[in-house]
Design an enzyme around this catalytic site. Sequence first.
Site, PDB file in Angstrom:
ATOM      1  N   GLY A  32       8.185  -4.049  15.436  1.00  0.00           N
ATOM      2  CA  GLY A  32       7.559  -3.147  16.395  1.00  0.00           C
ATOM      3  C   GLY A  32       8.093  -1.734  16.387  1.00  0.00           C
ATOM      4  N   ILE A  65       3.043   0.795  11.869  1.00  0.00           N
ATOM      5  CA  ILE A  65       1.926   0.176  12.577  1.00  0.00           C
ATOM      6  C   ILE A  65       2.418  -0.471  13.869  1.00  0.00           C
ATOM      7  CG2 ILE A  65       0.126  -1.594  12.449  1.00  0.00           C
ATOM      8  CD1 ILE A  65      -0.002  -1.113   9.433  1.00  0.00           C
ATOM      9  N   GLY A  66       3.573  -1.112  13.813  1.00  0.00           N
ATOM     10  CA  GLY A  66       4.089  -1.807  14.983  1.00  0.00           C
ATOM     11  C   GLY A  66       4.252  -0.907  16.189  1.00  0.00           C
ATOM     12  N   ALA A  96       6.380  -7.601  11.051  1.00  0.00           N
ATOM     13  CA  ALA A  96       7.561  -7.417  10.212  1.00  0.00           C
ATOM     14  C   ALA A  96       7.272  -7.913   8.799  1.00  0.00           C
ATOM     15  CB  ALA A  96       8.748  -8.178  10.804  1.00  0.00           C
ATOM     16  N   SER A 122      -3.570  -8.618   4.851  1.00  0.00           N
ATOM     17  CA  SER A 122      -3.870  -7.501   3.958  1.00  0.00           C
ATOM     18  C   SER A 122      -5.054  -7.820   3.068  1.00  0.00           C
ATOM     19  CB  SER A 122      -2.655  -7.182   3.083  1.00  0.00           C
ATOM     20  OG  SER A 122      -2.966  -6.174   2.136  1.00  0.00           O
ATOM     21  N   TYR A 149       3.527  -8.816  -3.839  1.00  0.00           N
ATOM     22  CA  TYR A 149       3.235  -8.521  -2.439  1.00  0.00           C
ATOM     23  C   TYR A 149       1.989  -9.267  -1.981  1.00  0.00           C
ATOM     24  CZ  TYR A 149       1.548  -5.887   1.602  1.00  0.00           C
ATOM     25  OH  TYR A 149       1.066  -5.537   2.836  1.00  0.00           O
ATOM     26  N   ASN A 192      -6.614   0.199   3.894  1.00  0.00           N
ATOM     27  CA  ASN A 192      -5.630   1.261   3.692  1.00  0.00           C
ATOM     28  C   ASN A 192      -5.372   1.996   5.003  1.00  0.00           C
ATOM     29  OD1 ASN A 192      -6.830   0.684   0.942  1.00  0.00           O
ATOM     30  ND2 ASN A 192      -5.163   2.068   0.393  1.00  0.00           N
TER      31      ASN A 192
END
Length: 356
Positions: free
Chosen positions: A8, A12-13, A74, A117, A177, A206
Site C-alpha cells: 500500500g 498503485i497501492g 505487493a 496483469s 513475471y 499499462n
Amino acid sequence: MRVLVTGGAGFIGAHIVAELTGRGHEPVVLDALLPAAHPGPPDLPDAEFVRADVRDPEAVRSALRGVDAVCHQAAMVGLGKDFADAPEYVSCNDLGTAVLLAAMAETGVRRLVLAGSMVVYGEGRYECPRDGVVRPGPRAVEDLEAGRFEPLCPVCGQELVPGLVDEDAPVDPRNVYATTKLAQEHLAAAWARSTGGRAVSLRYHNVYGPGMPRDTPYAGVASFFRSALARGEAPRVFEDGAQRRDFVHVRDVAAANAVALEAVGGRAAGGFAAYNTGSGAPHTIGEMARALAAAHGGPEPVVTGEFRLGDVRHITADSARLRGDLGWLPRVGFAEGMAEFAGARQRASSGLARQA
C-alpha cells in the site's frame, strides 16, 4: 469495511488507499518498504501502517486481525533484465501470495482483490483474413533483428489484424513475471475453492500516472519516457513505435479496486473471477511518447528499432465485463492523463526498484 492493502505504500497501492479512504473505508497498509523500491523515507499513505514483508506468516496473520477484505498489490513488477531474476520474482509474487492466502484461510478473511496483469495473455487477439482468429507464437529473433515486428498468421503467413482480448482468451505467459502473475491467480482460485472465499483478479493494462517510480528498468514504458523527459533526454521508442497498448490512469485503477472490493463484500458465494482493467481506448507506444513529450515541452521521441525478447507486439483490453458486472467506468482520458503525467511528481528510486 476494514481493508488490508499489501504494497500500500507503492505506486498503485497508495492511490488505492486514498480511494478507499475517500469512499469511507478503513485501509490498513502492509508494506516492507524494501530499499530497492524505497531508497529514502517514502511519503506514507494516511492510514494505519504495518511495516512487514508479505512473506512473513506471523506478521501477515497479525495484520489480518479485524480485517474484512484484502487488496493484494505487493509484488515484484516488470519484465526484469534476465532470467537470473526468476527466483526473486517467484519468491515475492508467488510465495508471498501463498503466505497471504494461507493466513487468510487461518484467520477467516474471505474477500480478496488481486493485482493481476494483462501479461498472462501473451500476445493479444489477432484475426487472419483467411483463417479467422489465430494465436501467433513468440516472435523470432531473426525477424526482430530485421525489423519485422508484426506477427504473422501461423497457418498461412498473412498479415494479421489486432483486436481486443477478452477474459475468455487462452493464457500464454511469455516471461517470468507473466508466469508468476498467472500463478497468483491459480493460487487465489484454489484458495477460494478451499475456503468458500471470493477472489477477484483485476488484470491491469499499462497503468500510468502521478507517483510512478523513475529511473528503473523494472517500471512501465510510461515511466521510462517520463524519466527521460525529466532529464532533458528524448524518449527512446523501441521497435517502430506501432505496438498497441491500453494506457489506463492509476486513479481509474484505484477506483476499479474499490468497486471490486465492494462487490466482493456483497457476495456470499465463493469463487474466482478475472477482469480486464483498461481504458478501452488503444494507443500505440509511439503515440504515447509523442503525447507525453508534447505536454512536457520536448524533446521529441526517437524511434530506435531496438527490441526486448519477451515483449509482445500488441495487447489491448476489452474491459466490457468489468463495466457490466461491477459498474466501473474509467474517467481519465488519454490526452488529459498524459498532460497531467507530463508534469507530475515521480517517486524516487534506487535505479533497481522492483517492488510494487
